[in-house]
Design a protein around this motif. Structure first.
Motif, PDB file in Angstrom:
ATOM      1  N   ALA A 110       0.872  -1.172   0.000  1.00  0.00           N
ATOM      2  CA  ALA A 110       0.000   0.000   0.000  1.00  0.00           C
ATOM      3  C   ALA A 110       0.904   1.216   0.000  1.00  0.00           C
ATOM      4  CB  ALA A 110      -0.906  -0.003   1.223  1.00  0.00           C
ATOM      5  N   THR A 111       0.751   2.064  -0.990  1.00  0.00           N
ATOM      6  CA  THR A 111       1.650   3.194  -1.154  1.00  0.00           C
ATOM      7  C   THR A 111       0.930   4.510  -0.841  1.00  0.00           C
ATOM      8  OG1 THR A 111       1.106   3.511  -3.495  1.00  0.00           O
ATOM      9  CG2 THR A 111       2.842   1.924  -2.967  1.00  0.00           C
ATOM     10  N   LEU A 112       1.678   5.592  -0.999  1.00  0.00           N
ATOM     11  CA  LEU A 112       1.125   6.913  -0.715  1.00  0.00           C
ATOM     12  C   LEU A 112       0.362   7.415  -1.953  1.00  0.00           C
ATOM     13  CD1 LEU A 112       0.925   9.166   1.398  1.00  0.00           C
ATOM     14  CD2 LEU A 112       3.000  10.159   0.399  1.00  0.00           C
ATOM     15  N   CYS A 113      -0.798   6.827  -2.173  1.00  0.00           N
ATOM     16  CA  CYS A 113      -1.723   7.279  -3.221  1.00  0.00           C
ATOM     17  C   CYS A 113      -1.141   7.185  -4.637  1.00  0.00           C
ATOM     18  CB  CYS A 113      -2.174   8.718  -2.968  1.00  0.00           C
ATOM     19  SG  CYS A 113      -2.979   8.980  -1.372  1.00  0.00           S
ATOM     20  N   SER A 114      -0.256   6.214  -4.871  1.00  0.00           N
ATOM     21  CA  SER A 114       0.354   6.125  -6.203  1.00  0.00           C
ATOM     22  C   SER A 114      -0.684   5.803  -7.275  1.00  0.00           C
ATOM     23  CB  SER A 114       1.458   5.063  -6.211  1.00  0.00           C
ATOM     24  OG  SER A 114       0.938   3.767  -5.965  1.00  0.00           O
ATOM     25  N   MET A 115      -1.681   4.979  -6.949  1.00  0.00           N
ATOM     26  CA  MET A 115      -2.703   4.632  -7.940  1.00  0.00           C
ATOM     27  C   MET A 115      -3.527   5.848  -8.348  1.00  0.00           C
ATOM     28  SD  MET A 115      -4.135   0.861  -6.801  1.00  0.00           S
ATOM     29  CE  MET A 115      -4.627   1.352  -5.142  1.00  0.00           C
ATOM     30  N   LEU A 116      -3.709   6.774  -7.433  1.00  0.00           N
ATOM     31  CA  LEU A 116      -4.514   7.958  -7.724  1.00  0.00           C
ATOM     32  C   LEU A 116      -3.938   8.752  -8.888  1.00  0.00           C
ATOM     33  CD1 LEU A 116      -6.708  10.068  -7.129  1.00  0.00           C
ATOM     34  CD2 LEU A 116      -5.165  11.048  -5.408  1.00  0.00           C
ATOM     35  N   PHE A 117      -2.631   8.937  -8.882  1.00  0.00           N
ATOM     36  CA  PHE A 117      -2.010   9.754  -9.925  1.00  0.00           C
ATOM     37  C   PHE A 117      -2.234   9.155 -11.314  1.00  0.00           C
ATOM     38  CE2 PHE A 117       0.534  10.876  -6.135  1.00  0.00           C
ATOM     39  CZ  PHE A 117       0.329  12.248  -6.146  1.00  0.00           C
ATOM     40  N   VAL A 118      -2.235   7.828 -11.394  1.00  0.00           N
ATOM     41  CA  VAL A 118      -2.451   7.175 -12.687  1.00  0.00           C
ATOM     42  C   VAL A 118      -3.918   7.269 -13.097  1.00  0.00           C
ATOM     43  CG1 VAL A 118      -2.118   5.054 -14.014  1.00  0.00           C
ATOM     44  CG2 VAL A 118      -0.554   5.612 -12.141  1.00  0.00           C
ATOM     45  N   THR A 119      -4.822   7.076 -12.136  1.00  0.00           N
ATOM     46  CA  THR A 119      -6.250   7.146 -12.463  1.00  0.00           C
ATOM     47  C   THR A 119      -6.676   8.562 -12.831  1.00  0.00           C
ATOM     48  OG1 THR A 119      -6.818   7.422 -10.111  1.00  0.00           O
ATOM     49  CG2 THR A 119      -6.822   5.178 -10.983  1.00  0.00           C
ATOM     50  N   LEU A 120      -5.928   9.545 -12.385  1.00  0.00           N
ATOM     51  CA  LEU A 120      -6.263  10.928 -12.738  1.00  0.00           C
ATOM     52  C   LEU A 120      -6.222  11.145 -14.249  1.00  0.00           C
ATOM     53  CD1 LEU A 120      -4.451  13.089 -10.022  1.00  0.00           C
ATOM     54  CD2 LEU A 120      -6.909  12.961 -10.447  1.00  0.00           C
ATOM     55  N   ILE A 121      -5.328  10.448 -14.939  1.00  0.00           N
ATOM     56  CA  ILE A 121      -5.201  10.644 -16.385  1.00  0.00           C
ATOM     57  C   ILE A 121      -6.481  10.236 -17.093  1.00  0.00           C
ATOM     58  CG2 ILE A 121      -3.860  10.036 -18.432  1.00  0.00           C
ATOM     59  CD1 ILE A 121      -1.500   9.459 -16.508  1.00  0.00           C
ATOM     60  N   GLY A 122      -7.042   9.091 -16.713  1.00  0.00           N
ATOM     61  CA  GLY A 122      -8.320   8.679 -17.275  1.00  0.00           C
ATOM     62  C   GLY A 122      -9.439   9.622 -16.880  1.00  0.00           C
ATOM     63  N   TYR A 123      -9.405  10.107 -15.650  1.00  0.00           N
ATOM     64  CA  TYR A 123     -10.418  11.047 -15.169  1.00  0.00           C
ATOM     65  C   TYR A 123     -10.374  12.347 -15.957  1.00  0.00           C
ATOM     66  CZ  TYR A 123     -12.504  14.497 -11.974  1.00  0.00           C
ATOM     67  OH  TYR A 123     -13.244  15.521 -11.429  1.00  0.00           O
ATOM     68  N   TRP A 124      -9.190  12.754 -16.360  1.00  0.00           N
ATOM     69  CA  TRP A 124      -9.061  13.978 -17.146  1.00  0.00           C
ATOM     70  C   TRP A 124      -9.480  13.783 -18.600  1.00  0.00           C
ATOM     71  CZ3 TRP A 124      -3.367  14.697 -15.235  1.00  0.00           C
ATOM     72  CH2 TRP A 124      -3.376  15.214 -13.933  1.00  0.00           C
ATOM     73  N   TYR A 125      -9.016  12.695 -19.215  1.00  0.00           N
ATOM     74  CA  TYR A 125      -9.080  12.585 -20.676  1.00  0.00           C
ATOM     75  C   TYR A 125      -9.882  11.400 -21.212  1.00  0.00           C
ATOM     76  CZ  TYR A 125      -5.180  15.824 -20.054  1.00  0.00           C
ATOM     77  OH  TYR A 125      -4.402  16.881 -19.675  1.00  0.00           O
ATOM     78  N   GLY A 126     -10.429  10.566 -20.355  1.00  0.00           N
ATOM     79  CA  GLY A 126     -11.224   9.459 -20.841  1.00  0.00           C
ATOM     80  C   GLY A 126     -10.455   8.150 -20.934  1.00  0.00           C
ATOM     81  N   PRO A 127     -11.140   7.077 -21.305  1.00  0.00           N
ATOM     82  CA  PRO A 127     -10.538   5.740 -21.236  1.00  0.00           C
ATOM     83  C   PRO A 127      -9.413   5.485 -22.230  1.00  0.00           C
ATOM     84  CG  PRO A 127     -12.732   5.641 -22.231  1.00  0.00           C
ATOM     85  CD  PRO A 127     -12.558   7.028 -21.692  1.00  0.00           C
ATOM     86  N   LYS A 128      -9.474   6.048 -23.438  1.00  0.00           N
ATOM     87  CA  LYS A 128      -8.432   5.750 -24.425  1.00  0.00           C
ATOM     88  C   LYS A 128      -7.065   6.233 -23.966  1.00  0.00           C
ATOM     89  CE  LYS A 128     -11.399   5.647 -28.518  1.00  0.00           C
ATOM     90  NZ  LYS A 128     -11.673   6.233 -29.861  1.00  0.00           N
ATOM     91  N   ILE A 129      -7.005   7.509 -23.605  1.00  0.00           N
ATOM     92  CA  ILE A 129      -5.727   8.054 -23.132  1.00  0.00           C
ATOM     93  C   ILE A 129      -5.379   7.480 -21.765  1.00  0.00           C
ATOM     94  CG2 ILE A 129      -4.580  10.174 -22.375  1.00  0.00           C
ATOM     95  CD1 ILE A 129      -5.993  11.648 -24.599  1.00  0.00           C
ATOM     96  N   GLY A 130      -6.383   7.278 -20.929  1.00  0.00           N
ATOM     97  CA  GLY A 130      -6.143   6.702 -19.610  1.00  0.00           C
ATOM     98  C   GLY A 130      -5.521   5.324 -19.692  1.00  0.00           C
ATOM     99  N   LEU A 131      -6.055   4.471 -20.557  1.00  0.00           N
ATOM    100  CA  LEU A 131      -5.523   3.119 -20.709  1.00  0.00           C
ATOM    101  C   LEU A 131      -4.128   3.129 -21.327  1.00  0.00           C
ATOM    102  CD1 LEU A 131      -8.746   1.254 -21.878  1.00  0.00           C
ATOM    103  CD2 LEU A 131      -7.458   0.809 -19.775  1.00  0.00           C
ATOM    104  N   THR A 132      -3.898   4.027 -22.290  1.00  0.00           N
ATOM    105  CA  THR A 132      -2.576   4.119 -22.910  1.00  0.00           C
ATOM    106  C   THR A 132      -1.513   4.496 -21.882  1.00  0.00           C
ATOM    107  OG1 THR A 132      -3.550   4.782 -25.025  1.00  0.00           O
ATOM    108  CG2 THR A 132      -1.214   5.252 -24.701  1.00  0.00           C
ATOM    109  N   ALA A 133      -1.820   5.500 -21.067  1.00  0.00           N
ATOM    110  CA  ALA A 133      -0.867   5.939 -20.047  1.00  0.00           C
ATOM    111  C   ALA A 133      -0.664   4.873 -18.979  1.00  0.00           C
ATOM    112  CB  ALA A 133      -1.356   7.240 -19.412  1.00  0.00           C
ATOM    113  N   ALA A 134      -1.758   4.241 -18.551  1.00  0.00           N
ATOM    114  CA  ALA A 134      -1.656   3.206 -17.519  1.00  0.00           C
ATOM    115  C   ALA A 134      -0.898   1.990 -18.037  1.00  0.00           C
ATOM    116  CB  ALA A 134      -3.057   2.806 -17.047  1.00  0.00           C
ATOM    117  N   PHE A 135      -1.048   1.707 -19.330  1.00  0.00           N
ATOM    118  CA  PHE A 135      -0.298   0.616 -19.948  1.00  0.00           C
ATOM    119  C   PHE A 135       1.203   0.885 -19.857  1.00  0.00           C
ATOM    120  CE2 PHE A 135       1.615  -1.312 -23.782  1.00  0.00           C
ATOM    121  CZ  PHE A 135       1.223  -2.638 -23.605  1.00  0.00           C
TER     122      PHE A 135
END
Length: 230
Positions: A83-108
Motif C-alpha cells: 500500500a503506497t502513498l496514493c500512487s494509484m490515484l495519480f495514474v487514475t487521474l489521467i483517465g479522469y481527465w481525458y477518458g478511457p483511451k488516453i487513460g488506458l494508454t498511459a496506464a499501460f
C-alpha cells in the motif's frame, strides 16, 4: 543481445539490455502516440487520436508522480505488493481527465514502469508478467469510463482499483500459490490470493478515498481537471 537471464533459483531476470529495451518501448509509446491522427470528413481540422501536447505534459507529470509515490510504502507485504502513498490515484487521474483511451494508454506504459521497478528480477512466464504488471496496472486507466460522470473520480478510482486487484489475484492463483510452504492449508488456495492482494490494495484505496473526500482536496481536484482539459 539477451534480454533475460535464467537465475539459479529458477526465476528469470531482466538483463541491462532488457531494461533498456523495455524503457525504449515506453519512450516510443509516449513519443509516437501524439503522431497518430485521424482525418474527419469535410473540411474539419485534423484531430489527434492520441495525446495533444498539453495532455502529454499532464499525463507525463501524473505518471512520474505515481511512480515516485509507489516507492513510498505505507504497508509492505511479505510476498510482494504494498500500500503506497496514493500512487494509484495519480495514474487514475489521467483517465479522469481525458477518458478511457488516453487513460488506458498511459496506464499501460505505467505497467511497464512497474515491471522494471519490481518485476525485472522475478519472471515466471510472459503471461505472468502481463497479468501481474501490464494488465493489472493498465486497469487503472479504466477510471476514464467515468470521466464525464458526477463524482467520476471516486467512481473511476474504485473501479480501477478493484480490477487491478482482480488481475493480481488471478496471477497469484495461477503462478504464485505453488511457492507457498507445504504447511499452507490447501483449502485456502482458492481464496488466499484474493484476500492477500485486496488487503493492501483496498487499504490504499480507502486511505485515498478518504483524502479525496476532504473539501480542500475535492476542490483542488476540480481545479486541476479544469487546467488539464481547458
Amino acid at each position: 543481445m539477451s534480454f533475460f537471464v535464467n537465475r539459479e533459483d529458477g526465476y528469470y531476470a531482466l538483463t541491462t539490455g532488457g531494461i533498456i529495451a523495455v524503457t525504449a518501448v515506453i519512450v516510443m509509446l509516449i513519443v509516437l502516440t501524439p503522431l497518430l491522427k485521424e482525418r474527419e470528413d469535410g473540411e474539419e481540422k485534423k484531430q489527434k487520436k492520441g495525446f495533444s501536447a498539453k495532455q502529454l505534459v499532464f499525463a507525463a507529470v501524473a505518471l512520474a508522480l505515481g511512480f515516485v509515490a509507489s516507492y513510498i510504502k505505507i504497508i509492505d507485504m511479505p510476498w510482494g505488493g504494498s500500500a503506497t502513498l496514493c500512487s494509484m490515484l495519480f495514474v487514475t487521474l489521467i483517465g479522469y481527465w481525458y477518458g478511457p483511451k488516453i487513460g488506458l494508454t498511459a496506464a499501460f506504459a505505467y505497467g511497464f514502469l512497474q515491471f522494471i521497478q519490481g518485476g525485472g528480477d522475478y519472471i515466471l512466464s510472459p503471461l505472468q508478467v502481463c497479468v501481474d504488471y501490464i494488465f493489472a496496472f493498465a486497469a487503472l486507466g479504466l477510471s476514464g469510463l467515468f470521466y464525464k460522470k458526477p463524482n467520476g473520480l471516486i467512481k473511476g478510482y474504485i473501479l480501477a482499483v478493484m480490477i487491478r486487484g482482480f488481475f493480481h489475484s488471478i496471477g497469484g492463483y495461477l503462478y504464485w500459490m505453488e511457492y507457498m510452504p507445504d504447511s499452507f492449508p490447501k483449502s485456502l488456495t482458492a481464496i488466499y490470493p484474493f484476500v492477500y492482494n485486496y488487503s493492501y490494495i483496498l487499504a490504499e484505496g480507502v486511505i485515498t478515498i478518504v483524502i479525496l473526500m476532504l473539501p480542500p482536496v475535492r476542490n483542488a481536484m476540480i481545479r486541476v481537471k479544469k487546467m488539464a482539459v481547458e
